[in-house]
Enzyme design. Structure first.
Site, PDB file in Angstrom:
ATOM      1  N   GLY A 206       0.842  -1.196   0.000  1.00  0.00           N
ATOM      2  CA  GLY A 206       0.000   0.000   0.000  1.00  0.00           C
ATOM      3  C   GLY A 206       0.871   1.238   0.000  1.00  0.00           C
ATOM      4  O   GLY A 206       2.060   1.183  -0.355  1.00  0.00           O
ATOM      5  N   GLY A 211       2.073   2.383   5.366  1.00  0.00           N
ATOM      6  CA  GLY A 211       3.195   1.528   5.776  1.00  0.00           C
ATOM      7  C   GLY A 211       3.920   2.111   6.987  1.00  0.00           C
ATOM      8  O   GLY A 211       4.289   1.373   7.918  1.00  0.00           O
ATOM      9  N   GLU A 229       5.571  -3.293   1.389  1.00  0.00           N
ATOM     10  CA  GLU A 229       5.813  -2.907  -0.013  1.00  0.00           C
ATOM     11  C   GLU A 229       4.997  -1.649  -0.240  1.00  0.00           C
ATOM     12  O   GLU A 229       3.767  -1.676  -0.128  1.00  0.00           O
ATOM     13  CB  GLU A 229       5.349  -4.010  -0.954  1.00  0.00           C
ATOM     14  CG  GLU A 229       6.201  -5.255  -0.878  1.00  0.00           C
ATOM     15  CD  GLU A 229       5.729  -6.255  -1.906  1.00  0.00           C
ATOM     16  OE1 GLU A 229       5.698  -5.908  -3.092  1.00  0.00           O
ATOM     17  OE2 GLU A 229       5.356  -7.361  -1.508  1.00  0.00           O
TER      18      GLU A 229
HETATM   19  N1  LIG Z   1       5.104  -1.700  -3.778  1.00  0.00           N
HETATM   20  C1  LIG Z   1       4.109  -2.312  -4.390  1.00  0.00           C
HETATM   21  O1  LIG Z   1       4.266  -3.436  -4.886  1.00  0.00           O
HETATM   22  C2  LIG Z   1       2.775  -1.647  -4.533  1.00  0.00           C
HETATM   23  C3  LIG Z   1       2.434  -0.500  -3.839  1.00  0.00           C
HETATM   24  N2  LIG Z   1       1.197   0.082  -4.020  1.00  0.00           N
HETATM   25  C4  LIG Z   1       0.908   1.354  -3.371  1.00  0.00           C
HETATM   26  O2  LIG Z   1      -0.418   1.360  -2.823  1.00  0.00           O
HETATM   27  C5  LIG Z   1      -0.941   2.685  -2.852  1.00  0.00           C
HETATM   28  C6  LIG Z   1      -2.306   2.714  -3.486  1.00  0.00           C
HETATM   29  O3  LIG Z   1      -3.213   1.927  -2.810  1.00  0.00           O
HETATM   30  P1  LIG Z   1      -4.170   2.458  -1.626  1.00  0.00           P
HETATM   31  O4  LIG Z   1      -5.245   1.449  -1.480  1.00  0.00           O
HETATM   32  O5  LIG Z   1      -4.546   3.864  -1.879  1.00  0.00           O
HETATM   33  O6  LIG Z   1      -3.188   2.384  -0.392  1.00  0.00           O
HETATM   34  P2  LIG Z   1      -3.489   2.642   1.151  1.00  0.00           P
HETATM   35  O7  LIG Z   1      -2.197   2.741   1.823  1.00  0.00           O
HETATM   36  O8  LIG Z   1      -4.457   3.753   1.316  1.00  0.00           O
HETATM   37  O9  LIG Z   1      -4.260   1.318   1.640  1.00  0.00           O
HETATM   38  C7  LIG Z   1      -3.650   0.060   1.550  1.00  0.00           C
HETATM   39  C8  LIG Z   1      -4.243  -0.866   2.611  1.00  0.00           C
HETATM   40  O10 LIG Z   1      -3.784  -0.468   3.895  1.00  0.00           O
HETATM   41  C9  LIG Z   1      -4.894  -0.357   4.790  1.00  0.00           C
HETATM   42  N3  LIG Z   1      -4.492   0.586   5.844  1.00  0.00           N
HETATM   43  C10 LIG Z   1      -4.521   1.933   5.810  1.00  0.00           C
HETATM   44  N4  LIG Z   1      -4.034   2.422   6.968  1.00  0.00           N
HETATM   45  C11 LIG Z   1      -3.665   1.368   7.734  1.00  0.00           C
HETATM   46  C12 LIG Z   1      -3.095   1.233   9.039  1.00  0.00           C
HETATM   47  N5  LIG Z   1      -2.801   2.301   9.784  1.00  0.00           N
HETATM   48  N6  LIG Z   1      -2.843  -0.001   9.509  1.00  0.00           N
HETATM   49  C13 LIG Z   1      -3.133  -1.094   8.758  1.00  0.00           C
HETATM   50  N7  LIG Z   1      -3.701  -1.030   7.532  1.00  0.00           N
HETATM   51  C14 LIG Z   1      -3.957   0.193   7.017  1.00  0.00           C
HETATM   52  C15 LIG Z   1      -6.016   0.060   3.884  1.00  0.00           C
HETATM   53  O11 LIG Z   1      -7.280  -0.152   4.481  1.00  0.00           O
HETATM   54  C16 LIG Z   1      -5.761  -0.812   2.678  1.00  0.00           C
HETATM   55  O12 LIG Z   1      -6.254  -2.111   2.861  1.00  0.00           O
HETATM   56  C17 LIG Z   1       0.069   3.502  -3.644  1.00  0.00           C
HETATM   57  O13 LIG Z   1       0.866   4.208  -2.742  1.00  0.00           O
HETATM   58  C18 LIG Z   1       0.868   2.451  -4.384  1.00  0.00           C
HETATM   59  O14 LIG Z   1       2.136   2.888  -4.764  1.00  0.00           O
HETATM   60  C19 LIG Z   1       0.269  -0.487  -4.840  1.00  0.00           C
HETATM   61  C20 LIG Z   1       0.570  -1.639  -5.508  1.00  0.00           C
HETATM   62  C21 LIG Z   1       1.840  -2.302  -5.432  1.00  0.00           C
END
Ligand SMILES: NC(=O)C1=CN([C@@H]2O[C@H](COP(=O)(O)OP(=O)(O)OC[C@H]3O[C@@H](n4cnc5c(N)ncnc54)[C@H](O)[C@@H]3O)[C@@H](O)[C@H]2O)C=CC1
Ligand SMILES: O=C(O)CCC(=O)N[C@@H](CCC(=O)O)C(=O)O
Length: 478
Positions: A206, A211, A229
């Protein structure tokens, strides 16, 4: 507390799914109960049901692709490609486990027999983003199951329908229901799940913000696995090349595929001064021609909408903010349909901005920078706290060597796009892009820990440390 969760189709605004958030205690205890039996089953027993996931998914491709396209807004062709990635992931995970986690003998001192084996961690939380709602979860869940873990999956709150479909499919293929559980919910649910005492570790993909929060939340539990990641602020450099058109195609693919909603998308285009105008105008020409439309539309669009209106608002506001801080617009980011999150790609020259924000703008927005020499191009590429992916287009083999040696990123490409990583390879980054626990092929390393055992059929100890030889049937010192 259990509440309602709703998802809407970004392209139309129609309600797609309505359900309840999950009960974390109940799901974790179901997984804990199921785990010992799964861990004790033989690898071949586990692989039989895991392989069935691939064939069942092939049979359900069209249904699932339709759902992914509706829920994320990505074009159908891209949803199908994502599903193909999951199908491939089964064989890749089996091979990776065999290569990296198999049992083998360790040759030590003469007469000492040792074996290296790997154990599953236990019950793992899998927390994932919205943009690849089956490939990214499957990229964690399948290797975790192969290694003998049970999983509690907390998907993005933006894709509950696709996530539920995925887990139902796992269950239909014969994976014991307790071994993979799903908890629908938001970031707070993710926090509670990862902190739950019944969870042995978290596999997270995410944003860097989430993270970092997870890292803080787990500060008092260094014993728990935390694999992060995260995002990127990825650069793509164009140096000496005669083929401006091919360079521009790679740039457009890197920056605008999936409406820029890939962690590996290029966010910053860095170009040699003399080539800047010609490269940027060819990128603009191609970007002007991209078909942006309904994910099910004909002809198939190159890209659909971004995930929701708030995200689209945030991106257009960021474009304006870059302009107001000295950025020169090359192609404005626009909202062709009022109230729907379709965006035209935005391109902006930020060369004269004094301070460029080092943040991930997760959408179709490309910032361009002109630089006078190759060293400055590399410095500019590395001028970020992130380090996921980077690419050089053009340049000589010597320059690529220099670029490779001096780039700080987990994926370093030459004359290739920044995105479209290979499932057979590790996928991950450094800095704010990840804590050096890459996914893809290297997921095998995150889901099992090595155990070494010295094994003798009769007790074997040392003599010569004050013990008489006849008291010990063991090897001698030295
Ligand atoms: N490095 C990689 O392989 C990849 C990274 N990403 C990254 O993901 C992001 C886009 O996806 P989003 O859904 O907007 O990301 P996000 O960070 O908003 O959410 C990702 C997950 O984390 C959960 N989450 C949020 N806050 C949390 C916390 N404090 N504790 C535990 N879980 C929590 C969310 O509910 C969700 O399930 C972009 O930054 C993108 O670069 C996306 C795909 C692959
Ligand atoms: O290995 C994986 O789990 C994902 C591999 C993959 O397809 N990576 C994509 C980007 C992933 C993303 O942004 O969500 C790529 O390299 O383009």
């Amino acid at each position: 507390m259990v509440t309602d969760l709703i998802s809407y189709e970004p392209a139309t605004g129609a309600e797609l799914w309505r359900g309840k958030t999950g009960d974390i205690d109940r799901e974790v205890s179901a997984a804990r109960e199921a785990w010992p039996r799964w861990a004790a089953s033989s690898l071949s027993e586990r692989l039989t049901v895991i392989r069935a996931v691939a064939s069942r998914m092939r049979g359900e491709t069209e249904k699932l692709a339709d759902l992914i396209a509706r829920e994320t807004g990505k074009p159908l062709w891209e949803a199908r490609a994502e599903i193909e990635g999951v199908i491939e992931r089964v064989d890749i995970s089996v091979k990776a486990y065999a290569d990296r986690s198999s049992q083998r003998r360790v040759d030590g001192k003469p007469g000492v027999r040792s074996a290296l084996r790997h154990k599953p961690h236990g019950v793992l939380a899998v927390i994932t983003p919205f943009n690849m709602p089956v490939l990214i979860p499957a990229g964690h869940i399948i290797p975790a199951l192969v290694a003998g873990n049970a999983v509690v999956f907390k998907p993005s709150e933006k894709v509950p329908a696709t996530s539920q479909f995925l887990i139902d499919l796992f269950h239909k293929t014969g994976i014991p229901p307790g071994v993979v559980r799903i908890v629908q919910g938001n970031g707070e649910a993710g926090r509670k799940l990862s902190e739950h005492p019944g969870i042995d570790g978290t596999l997270f993909t995410g944003s860097a913000n989430s993270g970092i929060q997870l890292h803080r939340q787990s500060a008092n539990r260094p014993d728990k696995l935390l694999s992060l990641e995260m995002g990127g602020n990825n650069p793509i450099i164009v140096w000496d090349t005669k083929d401006i058109h091919s360079a521009a195609v790679l740039i457009v693919q890197s920056a605008f595929l999936s409406a820029g909603q890939r962690c590996t998308a290029a966010r910053r285009l860095i170009v040699k001064d003399e080539l800047f105008d010609v490269v940027v105008s060819e990128v603009k020409r191609l970007a002007d021609r991209l078909v942006i439309g309904d994910p099910h539309g004909e002809p198939a669009p190159f890209m659909g909408p971004v995930i929701d209106n708030d995200t689209a608002d945030g991106l257009t506001e960021s474009f304006v903010a870059l302009m107001s801080h000295g950025g020169r617009p090359i192609k404005h980011m626009a909202r062709p349909i009022k109230d729907r999150p379709f965006l035209t790609p935005g391109i902006i020259d930020v060369s004269t901005m004094i301070e460029r924000p080092d943040i991930e703008l997760f959408g179709p927005l490309l910032q361009c920078v002109r630089v006078p020499d190759f060293e400055m191009a590399i410095d500019e590429a590395n001028n970020t706290r992130f380090g996921l992916t980077t690419a050089l287009i053009g340049g000589s083999p010597e320059q690529y060597n220099q670029f490779w040696a001096n780039s700080r990123a987990g994926i370093v490409n030459w004359n290739a796009a920044t995105n479209g990583s290979i499932g057979q390879a590790p996928c991950g980054g450094v800095g704010l892009s990840g804590n050096c626990r890459p996914g893809g092929y290297y997921s095998a390393d995150q889901v099992a820990y090595p155990v070494v055992s010295s094994e003798n059929e009769i007790p074997k100890g040392m003599i010569g440390i004050g013990l008489k030889a006849d008291e010990f049937d063991g090897t001698s010192l030295g």
